[in-house]
Design an enzyme around this catalytic site. Structure first.
Site, PDB file in Angstrom:
ATOM      1  N   ALA A 147       0.808  -1.220   0.000  1.00  0.00           N
ATOM      2  CA  ALA A 147       0.000   0.000   0.000  1.00  0.00           C
ATOM      3  C   ALA A 147       0.843   1.272   0.000  1.00  0.00           C
ATOM      4  O   ALA A 147       0.333   2.347  -0.331  1.00  0.00           O
ATOM      5  CB  ALA A 147      -0.929  -0.001   1.214  1.00  0.00           C
ATOM      6  N   SER A 167       4.551   1.097  -0.977  1.00  0.00           N
ATOM      7  CA  SER A 167       5.704   0.973  -1.866  1.00  0.00           C
ATOM      8  C   SER A 167       5.648  -0.345  -2.616  1.00  0.00           C
ATOM      9  O   SER A 167       4.900  -1.256  -2.260  1.00  0.00           O
ATOM     10  CB  SER A 167       7.015   1.065  -1.072  1.00  0.00           C
ATOM     11  OG  SER A 167       7.159  -0.053  -0.219  1.00  0.00           O
ATOM     12  N   GLY A 168       6.467  -0.434  -3.641  1.00  0.00           N
ATOM     13  CA  GLY A 168       6.582  -1.665  -4.423  1.00  0.00           C
ATOM     14  C   GLY A 168       8.033  -1.966  -4.694  1.00  0.00           C
ATOM     15  O   GLY A 168       8.894  -1.081  -4.614  1.00  0.00           O
ATOM     16  N   ASP A 221      -0.725 -10.549  -1.019  1.00  0.00           N
ATOM     17  CA  ASP A 221       0.615 -10.469  -0.448  1.00  0.00           C
ATOM     18  C   ASP A 221       0.758 -11.254   0.853  1.00  0.00           C
ATOM     19  O   ASP A 221       1.811 -11.869   1.089  1.00  0.00           O
ATOM     20  CB  ASP A 221       1.062  -9.011  -0.271  1.00  0.00           C
ATOM     21  CG  ASP A 221       0.053  -8.126   0.449  1.00  0.00           C
ATOM     22  OD1 ASP A 221      -0.927  -8.647   1.014  1.00  0.00           O
ATOM     23  OD2 ASP A 221       0.251  -6.893   0.434  1.00  0.00           O
ATOM     24  N   THR A 222      -0.281 -11.276   1.680  1.00  0.00           N
ATOM     25  CA  THR A 222      -0.180 -12.052   2.921  1.00  0.00           C
ATOM     26  C   THR A 222      -0.117 -13.542   2.625  1.00  0.00           C
ATOM     27  O   THR A 222       0.577 -14.300   3.312  1.00  0.00           O
ATOM     28  CB  THR A 222      -1.362 -11.757   3.859  1.00  0.00           C
ATOM     29  OG1 THR A 222      -1.521 -10.347   3.975  1.00  0.00           O
ATOM     30  CG2 THR A 222      -1.136 -12.351   5.233  1.00  0.00           C
ATOM     31  N   ASN A 266      -7.188  -9.399  10.735  1.00  0.00           N
ATOM     32  CA  ASN A 266      -6.559  -8.243  10.103  1.00  0.00           C
ATOM     33  C   ASN A 266      -6.608  -7.083  11.095  1.00  0.00           C
ATOM     34  O   ASN A 266      -7.681  -6.612  11.448  1.00  0.00           O
ATOM     35  CB  ASN A 266      -7.332  -7.891   8.825  1.00  0.00           C
ATOM     36  CG  ASN A 266      -6.531  -7.039   7.887  1.00  0.00           C
ATOM     37  OD1 ASN A 266      -5.425  -6.633   8.192  1.00  0.00           O
ATOM     38  ND2 ASN A 266      -7.101  -6.760   6.729  1.00  0.00           N
ATOM     39  N   GLN A 293       3.270   5.220   9.981  1.00  0.00           N
ATOM     40  CA  GLN A 293       3.558   5.834   8.675  1.00  0.00           C
ATOM     41  C   GLN A 293       2.880   7.199   8.567  1.00  0.00           C
ATOM     42  O   GLN A 293       3.477   8.179   8.100  1.00  0.00           O
ATOM     43  CB  GLN A 293       3.077   4.914   7.538  1.00  0.00           C
ATOM     44  CG  GLN A 293       3.880   3.634   7.384  1.00  0.00           C
ATOM     45  CD  GLN A 293       3.178   2.599   6.513  1.00  0.00           C
ATOM     46  OE1 GLN A 293       2.070   2.829   6.012  1.00  0.00           O
ATOM     47  NE2 GLN A 293       3.801   1.448   6.333  1.00  0.00           N
TER      48      GLN A 293
END
Length: 472
Positions: A12, A14-15, A238-239, A296, A304
């Site tokens: 969410a 960065s990549g 991703d998880t 979650n 952040q």
């Protein structure tokens, strides 16, 4: 010669693109491209800039040429729940609206008026969160039903990028389960739910499993890159990829720590019992039809945002150091309160909560950071207690994976508060799981058991215990 696989891992904030290959039985990683990812405002909605993100993917692939590496495969994972819709000409009907957009306000309750909450959980086993795909789609049906009628393809974010790479459309199992529209037992789209909500079921694709080879690059992209490669479906959630990287899940609770904290265990079957519903646990799909029984929890998003609210004056490391100095500050907040989902100002929201609950109001950056970290650990402790109650057993270890496992203060706090051994690592868990799925698809690794044995041999894990810190 060992085959190279390229993991595209987009979170969410960065990549990154990471090359991986096996060497002497160990997995070697090389990060070749990193970029920012931000929510943008488009037509009064908060959206992801999927055009920019795809250009970043292509930029990373082009860097392989500079390194004179031709990957055999590529796999993409991202966060869950968000999607795009395509029309009959494969044009976007919607922007990639982000889960933090307020369009789903009140939608969960409207859906419960059609499908009772208990029935929805019994069918899907998925945690109730107001931004789940089911409520996003119902919001779209309420505001723009004509858009849903025109849709011929529903693709989640990584699936849209796969389509741009190959021209092929498919929905992937682990991400599909996060929609709250997949039956936990048949593992297929639940047409009864779709029919009850009046959502066009024809736009959904066949559900494919991780390790599926989707196809090869389009001719146009082969010409652009100068080489071809197979596009493999990892666990595109991703998880789902991150959990593959937990070295040992025996008697272990994992925490995938990033923008969100995902805390749970790996299980062979869904647990849709009333207690799991009461505690709002989810049964998301994993590799080889395993289930990720987890909750979650708001994660490092809060710190952040705090960092951003301080105009990036402090690094994350500096905020941790300042928090360490606040031993006498003990105020906490409920990190899962919706007020922290996307506030105008996270610092002010934290202060407002503490004031409203008659606690000491944090004033300094160190107090704010200490409040965030202490609050996260309290939520972890509660979730761990609930897991142990449901499973009627005590788990001995907590394994923190992902970028958040680098926060040594948070790891030590977890050990102190839970009185459990805390293992931290691997850091790049999601990319590692992504690459391992690809290597299994390529036949380089036999199965998940071998994959986890390789992880144990390849990556350092740091261990924390109550009262002291050990390095391994």
């Amino acid at each position: 010669m060992s085959k190279y696989s390229l993991a595209v891992d987009i979170g969410a904030s960065s990549g990154r693109l990471i090359l991986g290959h096996l060497e002497d039985g160990k997995l070697k990683l090389n990060e070749i491209h990193r970029f920012e990812n931000n929510i943008v405002q488009k037509d009064e909605q908060y959206c992801w800039d999927v055009g920019k993100l795809f250009n970043e993917i292509k930029a990373g692939i082009n860097k392989c040429k500079e390194l004179e590496v031709k990957p055999s495969s590529i796999g993409i994972d991202t966060w869950a729940v968000d999607f795009v819709l395509l029309d009959e000409n494969n044009n976007l009907l919607t922007g990639a609206v982000a889960y933090r957009d307020p369009r789903t306000d009140g939608m969960m309750e409207e859906v419960f008026n059609i499908i009772p909450k208990e029935k929805l959980y019994l069918e899907t086993g998925i945690q109730f969160q107001k931004f789940n795909t089911i409520y996003q789609l119902y919001a779209l049906k309420t505001s723009s039903p004509e858009v849903l009628e025109k849709a011929t393809a529903f693709l989640m974010i990584p699936e849209y990028f796969n389509f741009l790479l190959t021209g092929k459309k498919a929905n992937e199992y682990t991400n599909a389960t996060s929609t709250q529209l997949v039956n936990a037992f048949t593992k297929k789209w639940d047409h009864e739910i779709l029919n009850q909500l009046g959502i066009n079921k024809e736009m959904f694709q066949d559900i494919k499993l991780p390790k599926t080879v989707l196809g090869t690059l389009s001719e146009e992209l082969v010409s652009e890159f100068g080489f071809d490669m197979m596009v493999v479906l990892p666990a595109t959630h991703d998880t789902g990829s991150a959990v593959i990287s937990v070295p040992d899940l025996e008697d272990t609770i994992y925490i995938s720590s990033g923008t969100w904290s995902l805390i749970g265990v790996e299980n062979r079957f869904p647990i849709c019992v009333p207690k799991a519903l009461e505690y709002n646990f989810t049964n998301e799909g994993g590799i080889d039809y395993r289930f990720r029984f987890l909750k979650n929890i708001m994660g490092l998003w809060m710190i952040q945002e705090v960092k951003r609210n301080y105009n990036d004056k402090y690094s994350f490391a500096e905020l941790v150091d300042l928090a360490r100095m606040e031993n006498e500050f003990h105020s906490t907040v409920n990190v899962d309160d919706n007020r922290f989902l996307k506030p105008e100002n996270m610092i002010e929201e934290i202060q407002s909560y503490c004031k409203a609950t008659s606690q000491q109001v944090p004033q300094t950056p160190g107090q704010i950071a200490k409040c965030v970290f202490s609050s996260l650990v309290e939520s972890y402790k509660k979730a761990i207690s609930e897991i142990e109650e449901i499973f009627e057993k005590t788990f001995q270890k907590v394994n923190v994976i992902g970028g958040g496992c680098q926060n040594e203060m948070l790891n030590q706090l977890i050990a102190e508060v839970t009185d459990k051994e805390v293992c931290a690592g691997p850091i790049e868990a999601t990319a590692i799981g992504n690459i391992l799925s690809q290597l299994m698809a390529l036949g380089e690794i036999e199965d998940i058991q071998q994959a986890r044995a390789i992880i144990k041999d390849s990556f350092e894990v740091k261990t924390y215990v109550k009262g002291r810190e050990l390095c391994q």
